[in-house]
Design a protein around this motif. Sequence first.
Motif, PDB file in Angstrom:
ATOM      1  N   MET A   1      30.880 -72.861  23.664  1.00  0.00           N
ATOM      2  CA  MET A   1      30.556 -71.506  23.431  1.00  0.00           C
ATOM      3  C   MET A   1      29.808 -71.163  24.700  1.00  0.00           C
ATOM      4  SD  MET A   1      28.301 -70.278  20.434  1.00  0.00           S
ATOM      5  CE  MET A   1      26.745 -69.273  20.971  1.00  0.00           C
ATOM      6  N   ALA A   2      30.373 -69.905  25.248  1.00  0.00           N
ATOM      7  CA  ALA A   2      29.892 -69.436  26.455  1.00  0.00           C
ATOM      8  C   ALA A   2      28.996 -68.261  26.068  1.00  0.00           C
ATOM      9  CB  ALA A   2      30.863 -68.923  27.749  1.00  0.00           C
ATOM     10  N   ILE A   3      27.657 -68.091  26.911  1.00  0.00           N
ATOM     11  CA  ILE A   3      26.771 -66.872  26.546  1.00  0.00           C
ATOM     12  C   ILE A   3      26.690 -65.929  27.934  1.00  0.00           C
ATOM     13  CG2 ILE A   3      25.427 -68.216  24.877  1.00  0.00           C
ATOM     14  CD1 ILE A   3      23.205 -68.260  27.281  1.00  0.00           C
ATOM     15  N   SER A   4      26.395 -64.858  27.556  1.00  0.00           N
ATOM     16  CA  SER A   4      26.538 -63.820  28.726  1.00  0.00           C
ATOM     17  C   SER A   4      25.300 -63.240  28.429  1.00  0.00           C
ATOM     18  CB  SER A   4      27.671 -62.635  28.409  1.00  0.00           C
ATOM     19  OG  SER A   4      27.208 -61.720  29.603  1.00  0.00           O
ATOM     20  N   PRO A   5      23.947 -63.834  29.216  1.00  0.00           N
ATOM     21  CA  PRO A   5      22.645 -63.409  29.080  1.00  0.00           C
ATOM     22  C   PRO A   5      22.253 -61.707  29.042  1.00  0.00           C
ATOM     23  CG  PRO A   5      22.784 -65.189  30.488  1.00  0.00           C
ATOM     24  CD  PRO A   5      24.170 -64.699  30.256  1.00  0.00           C
ATOM     25  N   PRO A   6      22.949 -61.103  30.041  1.00  0.00           N
ATOM     26  CA  PRO A   6      22.522 -59.645  29.911  1.00  0.00           C
ATOM     27  C   PRO A   6      23.423 -58.946  28.639  1.00  0.00           C
ATOM     28  CG  PRO A   6      23.376 -60.244  32.249  1.00  0.00           C
ATOM     29  CD  PRO A   6      23.645 -61.505  31.103  1.00  0.00           C
ATOM     30  N   SER A   7      24.398 -59.132  28.305  1.00  0.00           N
ATOM     31  CA  SER A   7      25.007 -58.500  27.255  1.00  0.00           C
ATOM     32  C   SER A   7      24.306 -59.091  25.852  1.00  0.00           C
ATOM     33  CB  SER A   7      26.338 -58.499  27.245  1.00  0.00           C
ATOM     34  OG  SER A   7      26.877 -59.865  27.102  1.00  0.00           O
ATOM     35  N   ASP A   8      23.975 -60.270  25.835  1.00  0.00           N
ATOM     36  CA  ASP A   8      23.447 -60.882  24.784  1.00  0.00           C
ATOM     37  C   ASP A   8      21.956 -60.246  24.546  1.00  0.00           C
ATOM     38  OD1 ASP A   8      25.448 -62.306  24.149  1.00  0.00           O
ATOM     39  OD2 ASP A   8      24.808 -64.209  24.840  1.00  0.00           O
ATOM     40  N   ILE A   9      21.310 -60.067  25.525  1.00  0.00           N
ATOM     41  CA  ILE A   9      19.874 -59.685  25.522  1.00  0.00           C
ATOM     42  C   ILE A   9      20.088 -57.900  25.019  1.00  0.00           C
ATOM     43  CG2 ILE A   9      17.849 -58.876  26.755  1.00  0.00           C
ATOM     44  CD1 ILE A   9      18.386 -61.415  28.581  1.00  0.00           C
ATOM     45  N   LEU A  10      20.889 -57.315  25.564  1.00  0.00           N
ATOM     46  CA  LEU A  10      21.066 -56.079  25.021  1.00  0.00           C
ATOM     47  C   LEU A  10      21.530 -55.796  23.863  1.00  0.00           C
ATOM     48  CD1 LEU A  10      22.736 -54.347  28.535  1.00  0.00           C
ATOM     49  CD2 LEU A  10      20.334 -54.346  27.600  1.00  0.00           C
ATOM     50  N   SER A  11      22.327 -56.545  23.291  1.00  0.00           N
ATOM     51  CA  SER A  11      22.842 -56.382  21.950  1.00  0.00           C
ATOM     52  C   SER A  11      21.776 -56.931  21.017  1.00  0.00           C
ATOM     53  CB  SER A  11      24.066 -57.415  21.736  1.00  0.00           C
ATOM     54  OG  SER A  11      24.058 -58.461  22.079  1.00  0.00           O
ATOM     55  N   GLU A  12      20.762 -57.824  21.339  1.00  0.00           N
ATOM     56  CA  GLU A  12      19.849 -58.269  20.585  1.00  0.00           C
ATOM     57  C   GLU A  12      18.669 -57.275  20.414  1.00  0.00           C
ATOM     58  OE1 GLU A  12      19.358 -61.004  18.523  1.00  0.00           O
ATOM     59  OE2 GLU A  12      21.193 -61.571  18.969  1.00  0.00           O
ATOM     60  N   VAL A  13      18.368 -56.326  21.633  1.00  0.00           N
ATOM     61  CA  VAL A  13      17.599 -55.681  21.528  1.00  0.00           C
ATOM     62  C   VAL A  13      18.018 -54.350  20.855  1.00  0.00           C
ATOM     63  CG1 VAL A  13      16.473 -53.661  23.087  1.00  0.00           C
ATOM     64  CG2 VAL A  13      16.338 -55.957  23.564  1.00  0.00           C
ATOM     65  N   ALA A  14      19.165 -54.093  20.974  1.00  0.00           N
ATOM     66  CA  ALA A  14      19.948 -52.826  20.057  1.00  0.00           C
ATOM     67  C   ALA A  14      19.805 -53.161  18.651  1.00  0.00           C
ATOM     68  CB  ALA A  14      21.245 -52.771  20.496  1.00  0.00           C
ATOM     69  N   ARG A  15      20.253 -54.372  18.208  1.00  0.00           N
ATOM     70  CA  ARG A  15      20.052 -54.658  16.745  1.00  0.00           C
ATOM     71  C   ARG A  15      18.659 -54.562  16.194  1.00  0.00           C
ATOM     72  NH1 ARG A  15      22.735 -59.940  17.631  1.00  0.00           N
ATOM     73  NH2 ARG A  15      24.813 -59.040  18.419  1.00  0.00           N
ATOM     74  N   ALA A  16      17.700 -54.898  16.992  1.00  0.00           N
ATOM     75  CA  ALA A  16      16.348 -54.855  16.718  1.00  0.00           C
ATOM     76  C   ALA A  16      15.907 -53.469  16.600  1.00  0.00           C
ATOM     77  CB  ALA A  16      15.538 -55.942  17.386  1.00  0.00           C
ATOM     78  N   ALA A  17      16.421 -52.763  17.368  1.00  0.00           N
ATOM     79  CA  ALA A  17      15.779 -51.349  17.101  1.00  0.00           C
ATOM     80  C   ALA A  17      16.050 -50.479  16.057  1.00  0.00           C
ATOM     81  CB  ALA A  17      16.458 -50.568  18.530  1.00  0.00           C
ATOM     82  N   ASP A  18      15.444 -49.435  15.878  1.00  0.00           N
ATOM     83  CA  ASP A  18      15.595 -48.547  14.603  1.00  0.00           C
ATOM     84  C   ASP A  18      16.889 -47.835  14.938  1.00  0.00           C
ATOM     85  OD1 ASP A  18      15.042 -46.885  12.457  1.00  0.00           O
ATOM     86  OD2 ASP A  18      13.883 -45.684  13.688  1.00  0.00           O
ATOM     87  N   PRO A  19      17.725 -48.215  13.767  1.00  0.00           N
ATOM     88  CA  PRO A  19      18.970 -47.472  13.904  1.00  0.00           C
ATOM     89  C   PRO A  19      19.064 -45.974  14.039  1.00  0.00           C
ATOM     90  CG  PRO A  19      18.812 -48.915  12.039  1.00  0.00           C
ATOM     91  CD  PRO A  19      17.619 -48.963  12.527  1.00  0.00           C
ATOM     92  N   THR A  20      18.277 -45.172  13.479  1.00  0.00           N
ATOM     93  CA  THR A  20      18.087 -43.643  13.437  1.00  0.00           C
ATOM     94  C   THR A  20      17.523 -43.573  15.142  1.00  0.00           C
ATOM     95  OG1 THR A  20      17.411 -43.655  11.247  1.00  0.00           O
ATOM     96  CG2 THR A  20      17.063 -41.694  12.622  1.00  0.00           C
ATOM     97  N   ARG A  21      16.951 -43.998  15.640  1.00  0.00           N
ATOM     98  CA  ARG A  21      16.245 -43.655  17.202  1.00  0.00           C
ATOM     99  C   ARG A  21      17.402 -44.176  17.832  1.00  0.00           C
ATOM    100  NH1 ARG A  21      10.622 -45.808  18.399  1.00  0.00           N
ATOM    101  NH2 ARG A  21      11.080 -44.544  20.221  1.00  0.00           N
ATOM    102  N   TYR A  22      18.009 -45.358  17.645  1.00  0.00           N
ATOM    103  CA  TYR A  22      19.216 -45.673  18.601  1.00  0.00           C
ATOM    104  C   TYR A  22      20.239 -44.820  18.549  1.00  0.00           C
ATOM    105  CZ  TYR A  22      23.165 -48.418  20.142  1.00  0.00           C
ATOM    106  OH  TYR A  22      24.189 -49.097  20.834  1.00  0.00           O
ATOM    107  N   GLN A  23      20.729 -44.361  17.369  1.00  0.00           N
ATOM    108  CA  GLN A  23      21.923 -43.166  17.408  1.00  0.00           C
ATOM    109  C   GLN A  23      21.195 -42.083  18.067  1.00  0.00           C
ATOM    110  OE1 GLN A  23      22.701 -42.781  13.193  1.00  0.00           O
ATOM    111  NE2 GLN A  23      23.948 -44.921  13.349  1.00  0.00           N
ATOM    112  N   ALA A  24      20.068 -41.581  17.833  1.00  0.00           N
ATOM    113  CA  ALA A  24      19.501 -40.318  18.513  1.00  0.00           C
ATOM    114  C   ALA A  24      19.682 -40.431  20.107  1.00  0.00           C
ATOM    115  CB  ALA A  24      18.304 -40.042  18.015  1.00  0.00           C
ATOM    116  N   ALA A  25      19.254 -41.545  20.477  1.00  0.00           N
ATOM    117  CA  ALA A  25      19.378 -41.844  22.046  1.00  0.00           C
ATOM    118  C   ALA A  25      20.689 -41.693  22.557  1.00  0.00           C
ATOM    119  CB  ALA A  25      18.424 -43.082  22.353  1.00  0.00           C
ATOM    120  N   THR A  26      21.572 -42.456  21.710  1.00  0.00           N
ATOM    121  CA  THR A  26      22.817 -42.485  22.244  1.00  0.00           C
ATOM    122  C   THR A  26      23.486 -41.235  22.267  1.00  0.00           C
ATOM    123  OG1 THR A  26      23.084 -44.640  21.216  1.00  0.00           O
ATOM    124  CG2 THR A  26      25.021 -43.705  21.760  1.00  0.00           C
TER     125      THR A  26
END
Length: 144
Positions: A1-26
Amino acid sequence: MAISPPSDILSEVARAADPTRYQAATQSLLQGAAPAGGPTFEEAVRAVSARPLGGGADIYQMRNALRNDAESAEALKSKRTAQEFEAFILQTFVESMLPKNAENTYGKGNAGSIWKSMMAEQIGAQVAKAGGVGIAKHILVEQK
C-alpha cells in the motif's frame, strides 16, 4: 500500500473540517474574489492617462526637478560612501584597542577572532552613523 503524504494530509484535514464551512470556502474560491468598492485597475489607468503630463508644469521645471533629484541622490550616495569609509577606519582603530588575550570574553580560536572582528565592525559602524570623528565630513568637504 503506497501513501501520498501531501494528499493524505489534505484529505484528512478536509474530513476533519466542518462540512458547512468547507463547502462555503470551496464556493468562495470557485466564484473568485468580489470586486472592491473602488474603480477597477483599467479605470484607474484611464483616469491617470487622461491627465496632462506634469500637472501643467512646463518642461523646464520638470527637467530642473529631475536634475535636483539626481544631484541629491548623488550627494546621498557620496555621504553614505564616506560614512562607510569612516566606519572601516574606526573598525580598525577599535579592533586594535580591544584586549588581545580575552578568550573568556570572545571565545577561543577562529570563532573568537571572528566575533571580536564583527563586534569592532559594528562599533565602528555605529560611531560613524552617530557622526563619527569627522573623517567623512572632511572627505565630503574635499570633494567639493
